[in-house]
Enzyme design. Sequence first.
Site, PDB file in Angstrom:
ATOM      1  N   GLU A 115      12.110  -6.734  -7.588  1.00  0.00           N
ATOM      2  CA  GLU A 115      11.792  -6.499  -9.594  1.00  0.00           C
ATOM      3  C   GLU A 115      10.267  -6.302  -9.376  1.00  0.00           C
ATOM      4  OE1 GLU A 115      13.328  -5.652 -12.918  1.00  0.00           O
ATOM      5  OE2 GLU A 115      15.705  -7.286 -12.653  1.00  0.00           O
ATOM      6  N   HIS A 136       9.128 -12.904 -16.626  1.00  0.00           N
ATOM      7  CA  HIS A 136      10.417 -12.508 -17.508  1.00  0.00           C
ATOM      8  C   HIS A 136      11.317 -13.482 -17.434  1.00  0.00           C
ATOM      9  CE1 HIS A 136      14.503 -10.690 -17.449  1.00  0.00           C
ATOM     10  NE2 HIS A 136      14.864 -11.144 -15.886  1.00  0.00           N
ATOM     11  N   HIS A 138      15.055 -15.713 -19.090  1.00  0.00           N
ATOM     12  CA  HIS A 138      16.559 -15.238 -19.501  1.00  0.00           C
ATOM     13  C   HIS A 138      16.730 -16.309 -20.850  1.00  0.00           C
ATOM     14  CE1 HIS A 138      18.480 -13.828 -15.818  1.00  0.00           C
ATOM     15  NE2 HIS A 138      17.631 -12.930 -16.309  1.00  0.00           N
ATOM     16  N   HIS A 208      20.029  -8.814 -21.552  1.00  0.00           N
ATOM     17  CA  HIS A 208      19.634  -9.665 -20.684  1.00  0.00           C
ATOM     18  C   HIS A 208      18.658 -10.711 -20.949  1.00  0.00           C
ATOM     19  CE1 HIS A 208      18.102  -8.356 -16.763  1.00  0.00           C
ATOM     20  NE2 HIS A 208      17.782  -9.496 -16.154  1.00  0.00           N
TER      21      HIS A 208
HETATM   22  O1  2HA Z   1      15.762 -11.800 -10.183  1.00  0.00           O
HETATM   23  O2  2HA Z   1      16.512 -12.738 -13.820  1.00  0.00           O
HETATM   24  O3  2HA Z   1      16.440  -9.215 -13.831  1.00  0.00           O
HETATM   25  C1  2HA Z   1      16.307 -12.009 -11.039  1.00  0.00           C
HETATM   26  C2  2HA Z   1      16.039 -11.341 -12.749  1.00  0.00           C
HETATM   27  C3  2HA Z   1      16.734 -10.100 -12.450  1.00  0.00           C
HETATM   28 ZN    ZN Z   2      16.745 -10.873 -15.153  1.00  0.00          ZN
END
Ligand code: 2HA
Ligand code: ZN
Length: 266
Positions: A115, A136, A138, A208
Amino acid sequence: MSILENNEKLSSAMADIAEVAGYLWTKGWAERNGGNISVNVTEFITPGAITPLSTVTLPRRFPALGGDAFYVTGTGKRMRDVAKAPLQHGAIIRLHPDAGAYDIIADRIIAPTSELPSHLAIHDFARAGGAKVVCHTHPTDLIALTHRREFLQPRVLGRMLWSMIPEARIVVPRGVGIVPYHLPGSLELADATIAALDSHDVVMWEKHGCLAVGADIIDTFDMIDTLSKAAQIYLSARLAGFEPEGMSNDELEEIRRVFNLLPEGN
Ligand code: 2HA
Ligand code: ZN
């Protein structure tokens, strides 16, 4: 010799990254290699020549970032390992002055997250506003909400989260944007994220995860954590069988006034 030697400020920045990576893992937001972090560490890198370990050409130039250095988590690396040793599971890179390529300058050759171009595009956009961190991750509760079509409309999810607890309005003053589903790692996802960051602190990616931008990694984590709390309040009420009322628009407006926050959409 490690780049951290005799560099207390960089070591302290790495300790903050390790702390937050640990939170992402213990929160259950970072399964396997889920999520990635990049931090602008230019101010902590001692000026002068550093022999690059490797040089990589970027897919495009990021004009605002020429000469800047970043810590970035490694591709395929687990956040729970980043928590133990950020520099063994990530790299410090420095962009060339023309920002069309970067050198890996510490501590070993570890390829940055796939990324990276998205992170750099976001840093390139947000640097002028003082952003240093792109995170980022989850968060289960927040992602669950993006599976509901109603919440994909502009402002609906952000308003609902703000209305769950006063803290959310205060800690995430520019609110939450929503980006429709795009392939992970794609430039379409990066472009849509940048457009949403123009008027929000945090962006949800449909089905996501979320991405937050900030000046400080601990504060950036706090924004996601507060939104996750708001999502949990909503989901707990739904699990208990009722729709939570939420704070009224007047109550939210009162907080905005008293805490001197920007109006929505700014
Ligand atoms: O790096 O979360 O979106 C792994 C992720 C990709
Ligand atoms: Zn991700």
